[in-house]
Design an enzyme around this catalytic site. Sequence first.
Site, PDB file in Angstrom:
ATOM      1  N   ARG A  49       3.145  -3.003  -3.718  1.00  0.00           N
ATOM      2  CA  ARG A  49       2.975  -1.554  -3.678  1.00  0.00           C
ATOM      3  C   ARG A  49       3.668  -0.893  -4.862  1.00  0.00           C
ATOM      4  O   ARG A  49       4.725  -1.345  -5.310  1.00  0.00           O
ATOM      5  CB  ARG A  49       3.553  -0.987  -2.376  1.00  0.00           C
ATOM      6  CG  ARG A  49       2.783  -1.410  -1.136  1.00  0.00           C
ATOM      7  CD  ARG A  49       3.421  -0.881   0.127  1.00  0.00           C
ATOM      8  NE  ARG A  49       4.743  -1.456   0.356  1.00  0.00           N
ATOM      9  CZ  ARG A  49       5.515  -1.166   1.395  1.00  0.00           C
ATOM     10  NH1 ARG A  49       5.101  -0.282   2.288  1.00  0.00           N
ATOM     11  NH2 ARG A  49       6.686  -1.734   1.536  1.00  0.00           N
ATOM     12  N   ASP A  51       4.990   2.953  -6.607  1.00  0.00           N
ATOM     13  CA  ASP A  51       5.425   4.295  -6.221  1.00  0.00           C
ATOM     14  C   ASP A  51       4.555   5.372  -6.853  1.00  0.00           C
ATOM     15  O   ASP A  51       3.730   5.102  -7.740  1.00  0.00           O
ATOM     16  CB  ASP A  51       6.879   4.510  -6.663  1.00  0.00           C
ATOM     17  CG  ASP A  51       7.858   3.643  -5.905  1.00  0.00           C
ATOM     18  OD1 ASP A  51       7.588   3.316  -4.738  1.00  0.00           O
ATOM     19  OD2 ASP A  51       8.907   3.282  -6.488  1.00  0.00           O
ATOM     20  N   ARG A 196      12.900   0.279 -12.499  1.00  0.00           N
ATOM     21  CA  ARG A 196      13.359   1.580 -13.006  1.00  0.00           C
ATOM     22  C   ARG A 196      14.881   1.650 -13.027  1.00  0.00           C
ATOM     23  O   ARG A 196      15.467   2.305 -13.910  1.00  0.00           O
ATOM     24  CB  ARG A 196      12.761   2.698 -12.143  1.00  0.00           C
ATOM     25  CG  ARG A 196      11.246   2.826 -12.316  1.00  0.00           C
ATOM     26  CD  ARG A 196      10.608   3.667 -11.235  1.00  0.00           C
ATOM     27  NE  ARG A 196      11.147   5.022 -11.210  1.00  0.00           N
ATOM     28  CZ  ARG A 196      10.867   5.915 -10.257  1.00  0.00           C
ATOM     29  NH1 ARG A 196      10.061   5.561  -9.242  1.00  0.00           N
ATOM     30  NH2 ARG A 196      11.380   7.118 -10.296  1.00  0.00           N
TER      31      ARG A 196
END
Length: 257
Positions: A49, A51, A196
């Site tokens: 998945r 974001d 990130r």
Amino acid sequence: MRFAAGIEYDGAAFLGWQRLAEGPTVQGAVEQALSFVVNHPLEVVCAGRTDAGVHARCQVVHFDTESVRTPYALRQGGNSRLPRGVAILWAQAVDPAFHARYAARARRYRYTILNRPVRPALLRDFLTWERQPLDAGAMHRAAQALVGEHDFSAFRTVHCQAKHARRQVHEIQVWREGEHVIIEVQANAFLHHMVRNFVGSLLPVGRGEQPEGWVGRLLAGRDRAVAGPTAPSNGLVFLGPRYPREWGLPDEVSLPD
């Protein structure tokens, strides 16, 4: 019959991959398009998945249908029903045991930083801007502390739902191409915001605010509160998963020989 498909998407207009009760998601768009083609509701399962705001070069999904459709019909018919920011790159029948998530042995991400004094006018959703000069070599050397199997608690969001923080990073590369600093990471799996957060802790090293050994100390300390901030979602692209070659998938999502 089980099919696999490769999906490319621009995540800027979506609230992430996962289907939600309200709001646009990539999964919702793909399921709606393919359900129209096979003439029944279906659910797609993805390799990983992403974001809100994160893009994908080749997300891999699998789905089941008893309708008789060719891979060509699934691809072309699906694309005719998808928004412009999403495209089915390929579709093919696969062994019923194939699972897009559990069969993957690796996943790869790329993060791109525009490193110049002037903010970007073009490709804004695919770049993160950093005005201060970055030492890509120092960032690369610092990042090597992350390679291997470790507890990555210092680089997971507090909202991460994973049962544990141990992951294996296969490789991480940082290099400069003109005004761009590019970070690529491959791992067996990723924690929520892991890439990130890597970037957010490498940037202070690139700016000269922290020594190269700082990233290794963050890793060992396992304390998210003292690591760098989470870098913006724009600039992050899921390049795709990697599968053993026996599944017969395209080269771009298969492990090297």
